[in-house]
Design an enzyme around this catalytic site. Structure first.
Site, short mmCIF file in Angstrom:
data_model
loop_
_atom_site.label_atom_id
_atom_site.label_comp_id
_atom_site.label_asym_id
_atom_site.label_seq_id
_atom_site.Cartn_x
_atom_site.Cartn_y
_atom_site.Cartn_z
CE LYS A 138 13.06 47.36 -18.44
NZ LYS A 138 12.59 47.87 -17.19
CG ASP A 170 9.46 46.57 -15.25
OD1 ASP A 170 9.92 45.62 -14.59
OD2 ASP A 170 10.14 47.22 -16.06
N1 LIG Z 1 12.47 47.57 -8.96
C1 LIG Z 1 12.44 47.17 -10.21
O1 LIG Z 1 12.08 46.06 -10.56
C2 LIG Z 1 12.80 48.19 -11.26
C3 LIG Z 1 12.39 48.01 -12.59
C4 LIG Z 1 12.73 48.98 -13.53
C5 LIG Z 1 13.49 50.10 -13.14
N2 LIG Z 1 13.89 50.21 -11.83
C6 LIG Z 1 14.68 51.37 -11.38
O2 LIG Z 1 14.01 52.57 -11.72
C7 LIG Z 1 14.95 53.59 -12.00
C8 LIG Z 1 14.64 54.25 -13.31
O3 LIG Z 1 14.73 53.32 -14.37
P1 LIG Z 1 14.15 53.66 -15.81
O4 LIG Z 1 14.31 52.43 -16.63
O5 LIG Z 1 12.80 54.26 -15.71
O6 LIG Z 1 15.21 54.79 -16.29
P2 LIG Z 1 15.00 55.92 -17.40
O7 LIG Z 1 14.03 55.48 -18.45
O8 LIG Z 1 16.36 56.33 -17.80
O9 LIG Z 1 14.32 57.17 -16.61
C9 LIG Z 1 14.99 57.84 -15.58
C10 LIG Z 1 14.07 58.89 -14.97
O10 LIG Z 1 14.74 59.39 -13.80
C11 LIG Z 1 14.93 60.80 -13.92
N3 LIG Z 1 16.20 61.15 -13.33
C12 LIG Z 1 17.37 60.49 -13.49
N4 LIG Z 1 18.34 61.09 -12.77
C13 LIG Z 1 17.76 62.13 -12.13
C14 LIG Z 1 18.24 63.12 -11.24
N5 LIG Z 1 19.51 63.15 -10.85
N6 LIG Z 1 17.36 64.04 -10.77
C15 LIG Z 1 16.07 64.03 -11.16
N7 LIG Z 1 15.55 63.10 -12.00
C16 LIG Z 1 16.39 62.17 -12.49
C17 LIG Z 1 14.85 61.09 -15.41
O11 LIG Z 1 14.48 62.44 -15.57
P3 LIG Z 1 14.68 63.20 -16.96
O12 LIG Z 1 13.46 62.89 -17.80
O13 LIG Z 1 14.73 64.64 -16.57
O14 LIG Z 1 15.95 62.71 -17.55
C18 LIG Z 1 13.80 60.08 -15.87
O15 LIG Z 1 12.51 60.55 -15.60
C19 LIG Z 1 16.32 52.93 -11.95
O16 LIG Z 1 16.91 53.17 -10.71
C20 LIG Z 1 16.01 51.46 -12.10
O17 LIG Z 1 16.98 50.63 -11.45
C21 LIG Z 1 13.55 49.30 -10.90
#
Ligand SMILES: NC(=O)c1ccc[n+]([C@@H]2O[C@H](COP(=O)([O-])OP(=O)(O)OC[C@H]3O[C@@H](n4cnc5c(N)ncnc54)[C@H](OP(=O)(O)O)[C@@H]3O)[C@@H](O)[C@H]2O)c1
Length: 490
Positions: free
Chosen positions: A291, A328
């Site tokens: 992305k 999104d």
């Molecule tokens: N519903 C939808 O259409 C949609 C669309 C996009 C994404 N999502 C969902 O959103 C979530 C995040 O996606 P993303 O693309 O934003 O991922 P990303 O860019 O990898 O970001 C992950 C975020 O979650 C935090 N995190 C991960 N594991 C953690 C834990 N165990 N404890 C505390 N914080 C934690 C990370 O913190 P750090 O900065 O400390 O690493 C970071 O801020 C996923 O579950 C994804 O499936 C849903």
């Protein structure tokens, strides 16, 4: 055409699989004789050919070409000759022995009977020149149909096979094996391939990467694909779990739109976009891990997507240039405002997480006039995001007692609570009573522990599924220029 390989260990198993192939919608079956135990050629072939409910292709693949047969070569070729005498529709013979074999049957070859001469490469996909030479060598044997199967190390390997198929003067089956080659199997009617293989059951494959007949027909609308079909798909790694093909292809089918939506398992997005520059590849959804990297290779980026620093939707304009968007943020914010039954302007909007989804939610809320607070495990990232958005950063610890006012909105954008760790939650239940609405980007499961507890505290809840559905129909409208059949996305 869809050809179903049947690989029973006995003639009875084969017959049962043939009936299933017909029932599921295949056009012909490939009988893999090398799978039959205690094979007795004349008797078994007579039964198989006579009782097959579909046109039949007989293959007796030796070990040296990736099959199971290890016996005497003359006996193997004799069995194929018997199949021809018994009136089979097609046989497959390996290039290495094709010349001699075709010469031996030339005088007795029935008019409708066709010989497929095949070559399999289980290591890689050679250059266009080398595949072209291979086609010429196969043609020189007197083949009626050329079959070339190579292996995809990258999705860009498939482009070379498409180039060969499109320009072929003879009927050709050109497939690229492996997960990265899936597109070669799905798009065979677009580029003019003679047939594709469809497995009767998932996991029962005769070569790596084969889709099932059911997926070809129901998930990818295989029968609707033709030369003018526009290709869309999700670029990601991994992508096999994506529900998007089903969603978009259902919507395309419902209005008779000439498009197909597939998965693109992409390692290098720059190379992918460069290798597939034609208008046939009309639009892409973009998911992890591409992305952010995608931004660099687009001709035009929507201002909010630029601020967010990520695109999830790429559209090829009529002049061939690529435009990127972030749908999104639109999906999540519109679902939240609908849940609130009011606008976000003036509300205190707390985002947990500072990754891709966190950024989208933070910028989206800011654009709507909300005051934004970011809480993140890595505080530095929260700080950085808060600075760019013009908001406040707090630590996850502070979040537990954060209650400057009532009626706040909370959005979890971390993966906490996602399957399989469904017992986890990013914030204790007692803190949830401070919020009027709680949104969770996680959508597997639909009702996360966070949402369940928020509901118990009296908050309105909005599921990540709602975000997913809405961002998808926003993409559909950008891809097709037509209103999305929204009911089909639910
Ligand atoms: N519903 C939808 O259409 C949609 C669309 C996009 C994404 N999502 C969902 O959103 C979530 C995040 O996606 P993303 O693309 O934003 O991922 P990303 O860019 O990898 O970001 C992950 C975020 O979650 C935090 N995190 C991960 N594991 C953690 C834990 N165990 N404890 C505390 N914080 C934690 C990370 O913190 P750090 O900065 O400390 O690493 C970071 O801020 C996923 O579950 C994804 O499936 C849903």
């Amino acid at each position: 055409l869809i050809c179903a390989p049947v690989m029973g260990e006995s003639v009875d198993d084969m017959l049962m699989e043939m009936r299933k192939a017909k029932e599921y919608g295949a056009d012909l079956v490939e009988v893999r004789l090398d799978y039959i135990k205690n094979f007795s050629p004349r008797k078994d072939l007579d039964t198989l050919i006579r009782e097959c409910p579909l046109p039949t292709l007989i293959t007796y693949r030796p070990k040296w070409e990736g099959g199971l047969y290890e016996g005497d070569e003359n006996k193997r070729l004799d069995a194929l000759r018997v199949a021809m005498e018994l009136g089979v529709d097609y046989i497959d013979i390996e290039l290495q022995v094709a010349h001699e074999f075709i010469h031996s049957v030339h005088a007795k070859k029935p008019e409708k009977f066709k010989i497929i001469v095949s070559s399999h490469n289980y290591q890689s996909t050679p250059s266009v020149e080398d595949i072209g030479d291979l086609v010429a060598r196969i043609q020189a044997t007197g083949a009626d149909i050329v079959k070339i199967a190579t292996t995809a190390l990258e999705i860009t390997d498939v482009a070379r096979m498409f180039q060969i198929i499109v320009h072929s003067q003879v009927p050709i089956i050109g497939l690229v094996m492996g997960e990265r080659g899936l597109m070669s199997r799905l798009l065979c009617p677009k580029f003019g391939g003679y047939l594709t293989f469809g497995a009767i059951e998932a996991g029962k494959l005769s070569a790596p990467g084969q889709p099932t007949i059911k997926d070809l027909l129901d998930k990818y609308n295989f029968r609707q694909i033709g030369p003018d079909t526009k290709v869309f798909g999700v670029i990601g790694k991994p992508v096999s779990q994506s529900k998007s093909p089903l969603l978009y292809n259902n919507a395309f089918k419902s209005i008779g739109y000439n498009g197909v939506y597939v998965q693109f398992l992409v390692d290098d997005i720059a190379k992918f976009l460069k290798t597939y520059p034609s208008p046939d590849f009309a639009g892409f959804s973009c998911t992890m891990p591409h992305k952010e990297a995608a931004l660099e290779y687009l001709d035009e980026i929507d201002p909010i997507a630029k601020l967010i620093g990520a695109v999830n939707c790429i559209v090829r304009r009529s002049d061939g240039k690529l435009s990127g968007y972030n749908t999104d943020y639109f999906g999540a914010i519109s679902a939240i405002e609908d849940g609130l039954r009011s606008l976000l302007a003036g509300k205190l909007f707390v985002v947990i997480g500072a990754g891709g989804a966190g950024k989208a939610l933070a910028f989206g809320a800011k654009e709507k006039g909300a005051r934004v607070v970011i809480a993140n495990r890595t505080f530095d990232r929260a700080s950085k995001l808060a600075d760019i958005v013009g908001g406040q950063a707090i630590s996850l610890m502070e979040l537990d007692n954060f209650h400057p006012e009532d009626g706040m909105v909370l959005a979890n954008t971390t993966s906490i609570g996602m399957q399989p760790k469904v017992d986890e939650t990013p914030i204790p239940k007692k803190a949830l009573s401070n919020y009027s609405l709680v949104f969770d980007a996680v959508y597997t499961p639909k009702l996360t522990r966070l949402l369940r507890e928020a509901e118990e505290c009296g908050a309105t809840v909005v599921s990540g599924l709602e975000m997913f559905i809405r961002q998808a129909y926003e993409q559909y409208e950008r891809f097709t220029g037509l209103p999305a059949p929204k009911e089909l996305f639910r």
